[in-house]
Design an enzyme around this catalytic site. Sequence first.
Site, short mmCIF file in Angstrom:
data_model
loop_
_atom_site.label_atom_id
_atom_site.label_comp_id
_atom_site.label_asym_id
_atom_site.label_seq_id
_atom_site.Cartn_x
_atom_site.Cartn_y
_atom_site.Cartn_z
N CYS A 125 -4.58 1.93 -4.00
CA CYS A 125 -3.43 2.60 -3.35
C CYS A 125 -2.19 1.72 -3.47
O CYS A 125 -1.39 1.62 -2.53
CB CYS A 125 -3.70 2.89 -1.87
N HIS A 180 0.87 -1.17 0.00
CA HIS A 180 0.00 0.00 0.00
C HIS A 180 0.91 1.22 0.00
O HIS A 180 2.00 1.19 0.58
CB HIS A 180 -0.84 -0.05 1.29
N GLN A 238 -4.25 -5.37 6.90
CA GLN A 238 -5.26 -6.26 6.29
C GLN A 238 -5.26 -7.64 6.93
O GLN A 238 -6.04 -8.50 6.54
CB GLN A 238 -5.02 -6.40 4.79
N LYS A 257 -10.46 -1.32 10.07
CA LYS A 257 -10.53 -2.49 9.19
C LYS A 257 -10.81 -3.76 10.01
O LYS A 257 -10.78 -4.86 9.49
CB LYS A 257 -9.22 -2.67 8.44
N ASP A 306 3.37 -4.41 8.12
CA ASP A 306 2.09 -3.69 8.03
C ASP A 306 0.98 -4.74 8.09
O ASP A 306 0.72 -5.44 7.11
CB ASP A 306 2.05 -2.90 6.72
N1 PLP Z 1 -1.69 -0.57 4.84
C1 PLP Z 1 -2.59 -1.34 4.22
C2 PLP Z 1 -2.20 -2.72 3.81
C3 PLP Z 1 -3.87 -0.86 3.98
O1 PLP Z 1 -4.76 -1.64 3.38
C4 PLP Z 1 -4.19 0.45 4.39
C5 PLP Z 1 -5.51 1.00 4.08
O2 PLP Z 1 -6.16 0.60 3.14
C6 PLP Z 1 -3.22 1.20 5.04
C7 PLP Z 1 -1.98 0.66 5.26
C8 PLP Z 1 -3.53 2.58 5.54
O3 PLP Z 1 -4.46 2.48 6.57
P1 PLP Z 1 -5.15 3.77 7.20
O4 PLP Z 1 -5.72 4.54 6.06
O5 PLP Z 1 -6.20 3.23 8.10
O6 PLP Z 1 -4.08 4.53 7.92
#
Ligand code: PLP
Length: 553
Positions: free
Chosen positions: A360, A120, A200, A223, A197
């Site tokens: 993204c 992402h 998900q 999420k 990270d």
């Molecule tokens: N990392 C991953 C894998 C994501 O799917 C997302 C959001 O879609 C993010 C980071 C960013 O999360 P947030 O917008 O809640 O900070």
Amino acid sequence: MPSNIFRPHFPFFSNTQSEPYVYLDSAATSQKLQLVIDITQQYYQERSVNVHRSSHHLAASVTEQFEQSRSTIQQFIGAKSHKEIVWTKGATESINLVASGLANNYFKAGDRIVVSALEHHANIVPWQQIAEALDLKLDVMPVDPHGVLKLQASLDLISDNTALVAIGHVSNALGNINPIEALIAKAKKVGALTFIDGTQAVSHLAVNVQQLDCDFYVFSGHKMFGPTGMGVLYGKYALLEQLPPYQLGGEMIQQVSFAKTTFQPPPLKFEAGTPNIAGVLGLARASEFIQVHRNSMIEHEHNLYQALLATLLAIPKVKLWGDNNNSICVQSFTVQGVNPYDLAVLLDKRNIAVRVGDHCAMPLMSALDIDGTIRVSLAAYNNLEEINIFGHALIECIGLLTEPNTQIVTENNVLKHKQGELAPIAESIKQAKGWDQTYRQLMLAGKNLVRLPQQYKTATTAVQGCESQVWIRCYLDADKLVLEGDSPSKIVRGLLAVVFEALSGKTAKQVLAFNLADYLAELHLAKHLSQSRGNGLSAVVGKINEYCQSHSL
Ligand code: PLP
């Protein structure tokens, strides 16, 4: 709609029972638990006091509940200590906190940062910016043509010069579960830090950070059935101690004088200002719910995913992306010859919410050589009937988008109608009944578009601000405006045809005097367009007006 045992815990579904709304976009954000809503509401209604400050008994009680929530999250991810849990406003902030802290005092000349092609943007851009600022090399772990991480090549990339390996536990774009155990082991061998990270992952997989032995693990509350604006940073305590504070202010300090300020130890060192107290309490509730139901959720999600795969595999021309044998219940797909944005628009009109685009993850889309995918992301509250509804709708929408259609006859897009009458394309749209016919007519209209030759599809003709790619070229031929345009989206081509029909053949002055908004309103188009499509149309009109302004003298 038949229920499952999880669904009654989510009020979203009881609100929409009269008109079924099939929510297949949980990877963007999940629906919220009643338990989360209740505790949030209770905090604001009955216990709205600050934490870590006031000494009255209500403040002490809420502070205790707030700190107890840290222990709840500690258990949720198997951390060694509650002091390793830092509250943030989301995964994005957690990543930035660590990245900016490490940039301050960790990296040295010659260091390399390794990220994966699946990330992402939130787990790319902070590292990329640091690499640029400190003149470090950013290495990218590659994917195969399906979007699956190439493990051996990735392991080979981690070398003695690697200072940090940052990777998602699960790809948000494709749903793949990444082989983080092997990558962490290799990173440890070469003495690199590991940053995972887990945004998900946490609502779909049991996570134990001590077993993983990663250095950092981050995720967002929204999420995992919890609140928005709430996230977690897990870091090994010794590392958190070494990181400098991220923001400065109240509660993160120990002593302040004009001579010197000292800071609290972690985690408070990273929590300047009044925190999202309701968010913390809500997140703890969400994690308790998941922990209690973890096994049955995993089983239910597996069944849903298998049904989704079977549905998609049975539809000709559907191409699945990612690793379908090693995935959470998220599936990305494209359909040969069908623009994903068009498909998502038609599904939306049938009350089916999916996500379309690059998710993204633009570098991943480039690696796969596609503009985007449609992503169906399921959660424990979904049921088999919804997959069935989705499957039927998908077949219908693909049919609509691929059916052979005839052309509405105009002469080179030039408006040839009499005063007071609508042009043929506009008339056909106005006559259309309901969104279904309107979209059909739009797609027919697109066939009338004078398509822009390939050599003109450049940065100059590209229209910024559209969901799909769009190019338009304007020029004057004996004072009369000529418009050419193109887009991979049939629906966008139809919209261009409507606009071009109205404006082509006019002088620049006439175009500027023409009230296009009223014209489109007369066609009842606006109510059938999503906000992003509406914004895209405004961007197109803006570009034409800009041209006419500079040629109207
Ligand atoms: N990392 C991953 C894998 C994501 O799917 C997302 C959001 O879609 C993010 C980071 C960013 O999360 P947030 O917008 O809640 O900070």
